[in-house]
Design an enzyme around this catalytic site. Structure first.
Site, PDB file in Angstrom:
ATOM      1  N   ARG A   1      -1.034   6.766  15.322  1.00  0.00           N
ATOM      2  CA  ARG A   1      -1.356   8.119  14.685  1.00  0.00           C
ATOM      3  C   ARG A   1      -2.226   8.939  15.548  1.00  0.00           C
ATOM      4  O   ARG A   1      -2.847   8.477  16.386  1.00  0.00           O
ATOM      5  CB  ARG A   1      -1.840   7.634  13.261  1.00  0.00           C
TER       6      ARG A   1
ATOM      7  N   ASP B   1     -10.796  -1.795   1.109  1.00  0.00           N
ATOM      8  CA  ASP B   1     -10.893  -0.370   1.181  1.00  0.00           C
ATOM      9  C   ASP B   1     -12.247  -0.070   0.869  1.00  0.00           C
ATOM     10  O   ASP B   1     -13.160  -1.121   0.414  1.00  0.00           O
ATOM     11  CB  ASP B   1     -10.016   0.502   0.449  1.00  0.00           C
TER      12      ASP B   1
ATOM     13  N   GLU C   1      -4.827   6.994  18.053  1.00  0.00           N
ATOM     14  CA  GLU C   1      -5.267   5.670  17.606  1.00  0.00           C
ATOM     15  C   GLU C   1      -4.038   4.581  18.180  1.00  0.00           C
ATOM     16  O   GLU C   1      -2.929   4.609  17.742  1.00  0.00           O
ATOM     17  CB  GLU C   1      -5.398   5.570  16.104  1.00  0.00           C
TER      18      GLU C   1
ATOM     19  N   ARG D   1       8.019   7.137  -4.798  1.00  0.00           N
ATOM     20  CA  ARG D   1       7.694   7.838  -5.826  1.00  0.00           C
ATOM     21  C   ARG D   1       9.070   8.913  -6.019  1.00  0.00           C
ATOM     22  O   ARG D   1       9.569   9.449  -4.899  1.00  0.00           O
ATOM     23  CB  ARG D   1       6.613   8.876  -5.703  1.00  0.00           C
TER      24      ARG D   1
ATOM     25  N   ARG E   1      -7.056  -7.836  14.326  1.00  0.00           N
ATOM     26  CA  ARG E   1      -6.433  -6.728  14.796  1.00  0.00           C
ATOM     27  C   ARG E   1      -7.417  -5.569  15.136  1.00  0.00           C
ATOM     28  O   ARG E   1      -8.323  -5.160  14.461  1.00  0.00           O
ATOM     29  CB  ARG E   1      -5.156  -6.153  13.860  1.00  0.00           C
TER      30      ARG E   1
ATOM     31  N   TYR F   1      -8.734  -7.204   3.567  1.00  0.00           N
ATOM     32  CA  TYR F   1      -8.435  -5.863   3.869  1.00  0.00           C
ATOM     33  C   TYR F   1      -9.040  -4.855   2.718  1.00  0.00           C
ATOM     34  O   TYR F   1      -8.355  -4.422   2.187  1.00  0.00           O
ATOM     35  CB  TYR F   1      -7.109  -5.935   4.085  1.00  0.00           C
TER      36      TYR F   1
ATOM     37  N   ARG G   1       0.823  -1.381  -0.078  1.00  0.00           N
ATOM     38  CA  ARG G   1      -0.048  -0.047  -0.011  1.00  0.00           C
ATOM     39  C   ARG G   1       0.728   1.323  -0.203  1.00  0.00           C
ATOM     40  O   ARG G   1       0.390   2.275  -0.140  1.00  0.00           O
ATOM     41  CB  ARG G   1      -0.951   0.102   1.108  1.00  0.00           C
TER      42      ARG G   1
HETATM   43  N1  UDP Z   1       3.054   1.800   7.331  1.00  0.00           N
HETATM   44  C1  UDP Z   1       4.202   1.940   7.766  1.00  0.00           C
HETATM   45  N2  UDP Z   1       4.274   3.503   8.219  1.00  0.00           N
HETATM   46  C2  UDP Z   1       3.352   4.537   7.969  1.00  0.00           C
HETATM   47  C3  UDP Z   1       2.267   3.907   7.663  1.00  0.00           C
HETATM   48  C4  UDP Z   1       2.107   2.840   7.435  1.00  0.00           C
HETATM   49  O1  UDP Z   1       5.115   1.311   7.824  1.00  0.00           O
HETATM   50  O2  UDP Z   1       3.951   5.553   8.376  1.00  0.00           O
HETATM   51  C5  UDP Z   1       2.606   0.378   6.824  1.00  0.00           C
HETATM   52  C6  UDP Z   1       2.028  -0.431   7.967  1.00  0.00           C
HETATM   53  O3  UDP Z   1       2.849  -1.792   7.989  1.00  0.00           O
HETATM   54  C7  UDP Z   1       0.699  -0.428   7.893  1.00  0.00           C
HETATM   55  C8  UDP Z   1       0.524  -0.229   6.369  1.00  0.00           C
HETATM   56  O4  UDP Z   1       1.701   0.541   5.777  1.00  0.00           O
HETATM   57  O5  UDP Z   1       0.108  -1.375   8.430  1.00  0.00           O
HETATM   58  C9  UDP Z   1      -0.866   0.108   5.816  1.00  0.00           C
HETATM   59  O6  UDP Z   1      -0.998   1.264   6.401  1.00  0.00           O
HETATM   60  P1  UDP Z   1      -2.204   2.342   6.021  1.00  0.00           P
HETATM   61  O7  UDP Z   1      -2.126   3.654   6.864  1.00  0.00           O
HETATM   62  O8  UDP Z   1      -2.190   2.607   4.413  1.00  0.00           O
HETATM   63  O9  UDP Z   1      -3.414   1.437   6.109  1.00  0.00           O
HETATM   64  P2  UDP Z   1      -4.786   1.863   7.214  1.00  0.00           P
HETATM   65  O10 UDP Z   1      -4.325   1.325   8.412  1.00  0.00           O
HETATM   66  O11 UDP Z   1      -5.145   3.084   7.029  1.00  0.00           O
HETATM   67  O12 UDP Z   1      -5.799   0.864   6.564  1.00  0.00           O
END
Ligand code: UDP
Length: 374
Positions: A282, A355, A302, A178, A251, A353, A174
């Protein structure tokens, strides 16, 4: 004439159930939606506090490249121009996400794509020959040690509650890489937050649909099963089958929300804390999803959490064991005993998972196979 009061009972008033209910209603079918929560909308439900839409079950940003899905939701609600550009905080320093030229500059001081590529190549060097079989290896293979240790390892291990060597590598896919100064987290063609909040979308989808909230299907399963020709179940699939084959792992999250007497706390909707020792992953500042100008602000810390019967199953854990188990449950669901009466869908019943756009796509696909010849 059917003996049933409804064509479908839909268990779960989340996005999957909402799309199916809308489409069934559109075809003149009778549906009843039930949900054990006291509101509809599932995990995209927002609670309005101080004029701010608070994403009660975790931050949601709508993004998709699927034009059919985008057109579909735009029939019900307009989207604003919010673009997700999370900031990562690691040891008091800020980095842009996803990994882009800004991030590479912040990490290493490199200023051009060529310099950044060279630096990443150097970082990857020790891991070039590994065939990644888990998230840690995948991250090191793609970006090397600095990126992994600063922005991935701590966050990921907190998020999933296990070492990164025990987490499937697809999770990290995900996170794009870039070589432009582009902080847009998503690569999708379309993105935004519904104007007026997510409840505007789900309320529009549910318009004219009979919904009973605060009722648990399992307290009266036989009654609900007898009410309708068919049941669409969008809850946990292992619970539906009374855990006969075992429990799927999830989770969970714990949210701590505060109203702050200040206008702007962190200047961004999402700030990730990528250090292992900071217990939350976060901080969400909800007003920024809708460019709010209220006097106060609302922030949510969170915290990832073990899943138990007392909290919500937010994320499926799609490792080898759980994937094998879900495959067996799906076989049961497709067997003659169940398939004529029950339909399954959504993040919890599919154990995927998803979206929001994946959820809508899956729901629309089910409506096509299920409703088109009615
Ligand atoms: N991730 C990470 N660092 C970050 C944000 C995300 O390593 O700062 C990794 C982490 O393994 C996470 C995955 O990317 O489980 C997906 O995160 P995202 O925030 O995209 O997913 P969400 O929890 O919002 O579905």
């Amino acid at each position: 004439m059917s003996n049933f009061q409804y064509d479908y009972v839909i268990v779960g008033a989340g996005l999957f159930g909402a799309v199916f209910a809308r489409e069934a209603l559109q075809k003149g079918l009778k549906v009843l939606v039930i949900d054990k929560r006291h509101h509809s909308g599932g995990n995209i439900y927002c609670e309005n506090i101080e004029g701010i839409n608070v994403h009660k079950y975790g931050a949601h940003i709508f993004h998709t490249s699927n034009k059919e899905v985008w057109n579909y939701v735009n029939q019900f609600v307009e989207f604003n121009h919010y673009v997700n550009s999370p900031i990562a905080n690691y040891r008091e320093k800020l980095y842009n996400l996803p990994f882009n030229m800004n991030t590479f500059y912040q990490l290493w001081g490199v200023k051009t794509p060529a310099e950044a590529r060279a630096k990443i190549e150097e970082q990857r060097q020790p891991y070039r020959d590994i065939e990644p079989s888990n998230l840690e290896e995948q991250a090191l293979f793609l970006g090397g040690k600095d990126l992994y240790e600063t922005l991935i390892k701590g966050y990921t291990e907190k998020q999933w509650g296990r070492p990164a060597t025990e987490i499937p590598s697809f999770i990290i896919k995900r996170l794009p890489f870039r070589f432009t100064f582009d902080n847009n987290y998503f690569n999708d063609l379309y993105q935004g937050v519904p104007i007026g909040g997510y409840n505007t979308l789900t309320n529009a989808l549910f318009e004219g649909v009979e919904i009973h909230t605060g009722v648990n299907y399992f307290d009266n399963k036989e009654k609900y099963d007898q009410l309708a020709r068919k049941v669409l179940y969008t809850g946990k699939i292992d619970e539906f089958f009374e855990y006969q084959l075992g429990k799927l792992e999830y989770r969970s999250l714990h949210f701590e929300t505060q109203v702050l007497d200040q206008e702007n706390y962190q200047g961004n909707a999402v700030v990730n804390y990528t250090e292992k020792d900071i217990p939350f992953t976060r901080i969400i500042e909800h007003k920024h999803f809708e460019f709010g100008t209220q006097e106060k602000t609302i922030v949510t810390h969170e915290y990832p959490h073990e899943f138990s019967k007392d909290n919500e199953p937010y994320y499926p854990i799609n490792d080898t064991d759980n994937n094998a188990l879900i495959a067996s449950y799906k076989e049961m669901a497709a067997s003659a005993d169940y398939c004529d009466k029950y339909l399954f869908g959504g993040r919890l019943a599919d154990y995927r998972y998803y979206d929001m756009d994946d959820t809508i796509e899956a729901a629309l696909s089910l409506t096509k196979t299920e409703l088109d010849n009615q």
